[in-house]
Design a protein around this motif. Structure first.
Motif, mmCIF file in Angstrom:
data_model
loop_
_atom_site.group_PDB
_atom_site.id
_atom_site.type_symbol
_atom_site.label_atom_id
_atom_site.label_comp_id
_atom_site.label_asym_id
_atom_site.label_seq_id
_atom_site.Cartn_x
_atom_site.Cartn_y
_atom_site.Cartn_z
ATOM 1 N N TYR A 163 27.631 -12.198 8.642
ATOM 2 C CA TYR A 163 28.212 -10.868 8.789
ATOM 3 C C TYR A 163 29.073 -10.499 7.582
ATOM 4 O O TYR A 163 29.138 -9.341 7.179
ATOM 5 N N ALA A 164 29.733 -11.487 7.002
ATOM 6 C CA ALA A 164 30.595 -11.220 5.852
ATOM 7 C C ALA A 164 29.784 -10.785 4.634
ATOM 8 O O ALA A 164 30.203 -9.898 3.885
ATOM 9 N N ILE A 165 28.619 -11.391 4.423
ATOM 10 C CA ILE A 165 27.801 -11.105 3.245
ATOM 11 C C ILE A 165 26.823 -9.963 3.489
ATOM 12 O O ILE A 165 26.716 -9.034 2.698
ATOM 13 N N ASN A 166 26.097 -10.019 4.597
ATOM 14 C CA ASN A 166 25.030 -9.048 4.850
ATOM 15 C C ASN A 166 25.426 -7.914 5.784
ATOM 16 O O ASN A 166 24.645 -7.003 5.999
ATOM 17 N N GLY A 167 26.625 -7.976 6.359
ATOM 18 C CA GLY A 167 27.025 -6.955 7.304
ATOM 19 C C GLY A 167 26.199 -7.032 8.578
ATOM 20 O O GLY A 167 25.663 -8.091 8.926
ATOM 21 N N THR A 168 26.064 -5.918 9.257
ATOM 22 C CA THR A 168 25.340 -5.912 10.531
ATOM 23 C C THR A 168 23.903 -5.419 10.380
ATOM 24 O O THR A 168 23.226 -5.175 11.372
ATOM 25 N N GLN A 170 22.185 -15.587 -13.054
ATOM 26 C CA GLN A 170 23.016 -15.615 -11.871
ATOM 27 C C GLN A 170 22.477 -14.712 -10.758
ATOM 28 O O GLN A 170 22.700 -14.973 -9.579
ATOM 29 N N SER A 171 21.787 -13.660 -11.134
ATOM 30 C CA SER A 171 21.269 -12.730 -10.122
ATOM 31 C C SER A 171 20.226 -13.404 -9.234
ATOM 32 O O SER A 171 20.115 -13.080 -8.049
ATOM 33 N N GLU A 172 19.473 -14.373 -9.776
ATOM 34 C CA GLU A 172 18.434 -15.050 -8.995
ATOM 35 C C GLU A 172 19.040 -15.852 -7.854
ATOM 36 O O GLU A 172 18.597 -15.749 -6.703
ATOM 37 N N ILE A 173 20.058 -16.648 -8.168
ATOM 38 C CA ILE A 173 20.642 -17.487 -7.119
ATOM 39 C C ILE A 173 21.399 -16.634 -6.096
ATOM 40 O O ILE A 173 21.443 -16.952 -4.911
ATOM 41 N N LYS A 174 21.965 -15.529 -6.540
ATOM 42 C CA LYS A 174 22.656 -14.630 -5.615
ATOM 43 C C LYS A 174 21.658 -13.977 -4.660
ATOM 44 O O LYS A 174 21.886 -13.909 -3.452
ATOM 45 N N LYS A 175 20.536 -13.489 -5.199
ATOM 46 C CA LYS A 175 19.514 -12.862 -4.364
ATOM 47 C C LYS A 175 18.921 -13.870 -3.381
ATOM 48 O O LYS A 175 18.668 -13.544 -2.225
ATOM 49 N N LEU A 176 18.733 -15.114 -3.839
ATOM 50 C CA LEU A 176 18.178 -16.125 -2.958
ATOM 51 C C LEU A 176 19.163 -16.469 -1.841
ATOM 52 O O LEU A 176 18.762 -16.652 -0.688
ATOM 53 N N SER A 177 20.451 -16.554 -2.158
ATOM 54 C CA SER A 177 21.444 -16.851 -1.121
ATOM 55 C C SER A 177 21.458 -15.762 -0.057
ATOM 56 O O SER A 177 21.546 -16.044 1.142
ATOM 57 N N GLU A 178 21.363 -14.500 -0.468
ATOM 58 C CA GLU A 178 21.336 -13.389 0.481
ATOM 59 C C GLU A 178 20.051 -13.410 1.310
ATOM 60 O O GLU A 178 20.072 -13.112 2.506
ATOM 61 N N TYR A 179 18.948 -13.769 0.666
ATOM 62 C CA TYR A 179 17.672 -13.875 1.372
ATOM 63 C C TYR A 179 17.735 -14.964 2.434
ATOM 64 O O TYR A 179 17.269 -14.784 3.566
ATOM 65 N N LYS A 225 39.260 -10.984 7.644
ATOM 66 C CA LYS A 225 38.489 -12.192 7.959
ATOM 67 C C LYS A 225 37.224 -12.249 7.120
ATOM 68 O O LYS A 225 36.893 -13.281 6.522
ATOM 69 N N TYR A 226 36.506 -11.122 7.063
ATOM 70 C CA TYR A 226 35.250 -11.095 6.327
ATOM 71 C C TYR A 226 35.466 -11.188 4.821
ATOM 72 O O TYR A 226 34.648 -11.770 4.108
ATOM 73 N N ASN A 227 36.555 -10.621 4.337
ATOM 74 C CA ASN A 227 36.874 -10.757 2.910
ATOM 75 C C ASN A 227 37.120 -12.219 2.550
ATOM 76 O O ASN A 227 36.707 -12.690 1.486
ATOM 77 N N TYR A 228 37.804 -12.933 3.458
ATOM 78 C CA TYR A 228 38.055 -14.361 3.240
ATOM 79 C C TYR A 228 36.732 -15.133 3.221
ATOM 80 O O TYR A 228 36.481 -15.945 2.317
ATOM 81 N N LEU A 229 35.874 -14.888 4.205
ATOM 82 C CA LEU A 229 34.597 -15.598 4.294
ATOM 83 C C LEU A 229 33.719 -15.289 3.073
ATOM 84 O O LEU A 229 33.060 -16.176 2.527
ATOM 85 N N LYS A 230 33.711 -14.041 2.679
ATOM 86 C CA LYS A 230 32.912 -13.655 1.514
ATOM 87 C C LYS A 230 33.412 -14.355 0.265
ATOM 88 O O LYS A 230 32.623 -14.817 -0.567
ATOM 89 N N ASP A 231 34.731 -14.461 0.132
ATOM 90 C CA ASP A 231 35.316 -15.124 -1.026
ATOM 91 C C ASP A 231 34.966 -16.609 -1.056
ATOM 92 O O ASP A 231 34.627 -17.159 -2.107
ATOM 93 N N ARG A 289 30.375 -13.161 15.914
ATOM 94 C CA ARG A 289 30.622 -12.303 14.758
ATOM 95 C C ARG A 289 31.510 -12.982 13.717
ATOM 96 O O ARG A 289 31.299 -12.839 12.518
ATOM 97 N N GLU A 290 32.534 -13.703 14.169
ATOM 98 C CA GLU A 290 33.531 -14.236 13.247
ATOM 99 C C GLU A 290 33.231 -15.650 12.779
ATOM 100 O O GLU A 290 33.681 -16.066 11.711
ATOM 101 N N GLY A 291 32.499 -16.427 13.573
ATOM 102 C CA GLY A 291 32.238 -17.809 13.221
ATOM 103 C C GLY A 291 33.456 -18.688 13.451
ATOM 104 O O GLY A 291 34.423 -18.270 14.103
ATOM 105 N N GLY A 292 33.421 -19.892 12.911
ATOM 106 C CA GLY A 292 34.468 -20.859 13.198
ATOM 107 C C GLY A 292 35.185 -21.422 11.988
ATOM 108 O O GLY A 292 35.785 -22.499 12.075
ATOM 109 N N MET A 293 35.146 -20.719 10.842
ATOM 110 C CA MET A 293 35.887 -21.201 9.680
ATOM 111 C C MET A 293 37.382 -21.058 9.966
ATOM 112 O O MET A 293 37.890 -19.943 10.140
ATOM 113 N N PRO A 294 38.128 -22.162 10.028
ATOM 114 C CA PRO A 294 39.547 -22.104 10.409
ATOM 115 C C PRO A 294 40.370 -21.154 9.549
ATOM 116 O O PRO A 294 41.241 -20.447 10.053
#
Length: 238
Positions: free
Chosen positions: A181-186, A100-109, A75-81, A59-64
Motif C-alpha cells: 500500500y505504501a508503494i503502489n497505493g490502493t 536504476q530505473s530497471e530495478i525500481k520498475k521490477l520492485s514495483e512489478y 505510516k506509509y511515508n515511513y514504509l516507503k522510505d 492495510r498497515e502491515g506489521g513493521m514496528p
C-alpha cells in the motif's frame, strides 16, 4: 527482516554476506514484522473489533517502526522510505547497478504481483512487450538481490503427485504487506492475494517450510512442512 541494517551508516549485510563474515559455529535467526497477534497486543485495545483490527493490519502491515505514527500518511511515508532505502539505495550501491530505473520498475512489478506464479522468462516477456528493454539474466540477478535483502520471499512449487520440486516457476511474497500500500497505493487492490501473503508469513513464523502445491492441473496455495508434519492450506476471501 534483514540481518543487519544501521540507518545512517554503510553497515548493510545481506544473507549471503554472513558466511564470509563469521567463522565457527553460528545460528541464524530471521526476524519477521509483527504477526496479527503481536499487532493486536501493540495497540492493546480492549475490547476490540477483530474484523476492524484485521482490516487495519491488512492495510498497515506489521513493521514496528510504522506503528508509532498515528497518521496513516506518516505510516506509509515511513514504509516507503524503508523500502526505497534498502532495495533501491543500498542494493544499487552494493551491486553498483547502473540502470536504476530497471530495478525500481521490477520492485514495483513484484509488489503488484505477489501470489502470482512468476519466472524470469515471463517477467522479461511482460517488460519487453511494454517497451522496457531488460534481459532475463538481469531479472534473475535482481530477483536474487531482492531475496537476499529479505524484502521478498520465494516459494517453490511442489508436485504433490510426483513428489518433486518444479523449477523456474515460483510465487513471491512481500516481507510485510504494508509495503504494498505504501508503494503502489490502493490501485489493483486484491484482498485475496494480500491475505495469501499474510498466511504465508504466518507459516514461516511457526517454523514451516512453505511450498506452492501442484495437484495435476490444479494449484494448492500452500504445502507446509515441519519435520514429519505436512499440511495443505487453501486461502480464500469470502
Amino acid at each position: 527482516l534483514f540481518d543487519m541494517y544501521i540507518t545512517g551508516s554503510n553497515a548493510f549485510l545481506l544473507s549471503s554476506d554472513l558466511a564470509t563474515l563469521f567463522t565457527g559455529r553460528t545460528m541464524r535467526v530471521e526476524v519477521l514484522p509483527f504477526s496479527f497477534k503481536e499487532f493486536i497486543d501493540f495497540y492493546n485495545e480492549k475490547p476490540f473489533d477483530i474484523d476492524k483490527m484485521f482490516d487495519l493490519y491488512m492495510r498497515e502491515g506489521g513493521m514496528p517502526g510504522s506503528l508509532i505514527y498515528n497518521d496513516e500518511k506518516d505510516k506509509y511515508n515511513y514504509l516507503k522510505d524503508v523500502f526505497e532505502s534498502i532495495l533501491l539505495r543500498d542494493l544499487i550501491e552494493k551491486y553498483k547497478i547502473r540502470n536504476q530505473s530497471e530495478i525500481k520498475k521490477l520492485s514495483e512489478y513484484m509488489i503488484d504481483n505477489i501470489g502470482n506464479i512468476l519466472s524470469p522468462n515471463n517477467i522479461c516477456n511482460s517488460f519487453n512487450s511494454n517497451g522496457v528493454d531488460i534481459t532475463r539474466k538481469t531479472i534473475s540477478k535482481f530477483l536474487e538481490y531482492f531475496e537476499n535483502s529479505f524484502m521478498f520471499y520465494k516459494a517453490k512449487r511442489y508436485d504433490v503427485v510426483g513428489k518433486k520440486y518444479l523449477s523456474n516457476n515460483y510465487k513471491y511474497y512481500l516481507s510485510d504487506i504494508g509495503f504494498r500500500y505504501a508503494i503502489n497505493g490502493t490501485k489493483n487492490l486484491d484482498y485475496g492475494r494480500c491475505l495469501e501473503n499474510i498466511v504465508y508469513l504466518e507459516l514461516l513464523r511457526r517454523g514451516y517450510e512453505v511450498y506452492i502445491g501442484k495437484l495435476y492441473k490444479k494449484e494448492i496455495d500452500f504445502v507446509a512442512v515441519k519435520q514429519n508434519e505436512k499440511i495443505y492450506i487453501q486461502v480464500c476471501d469470502y
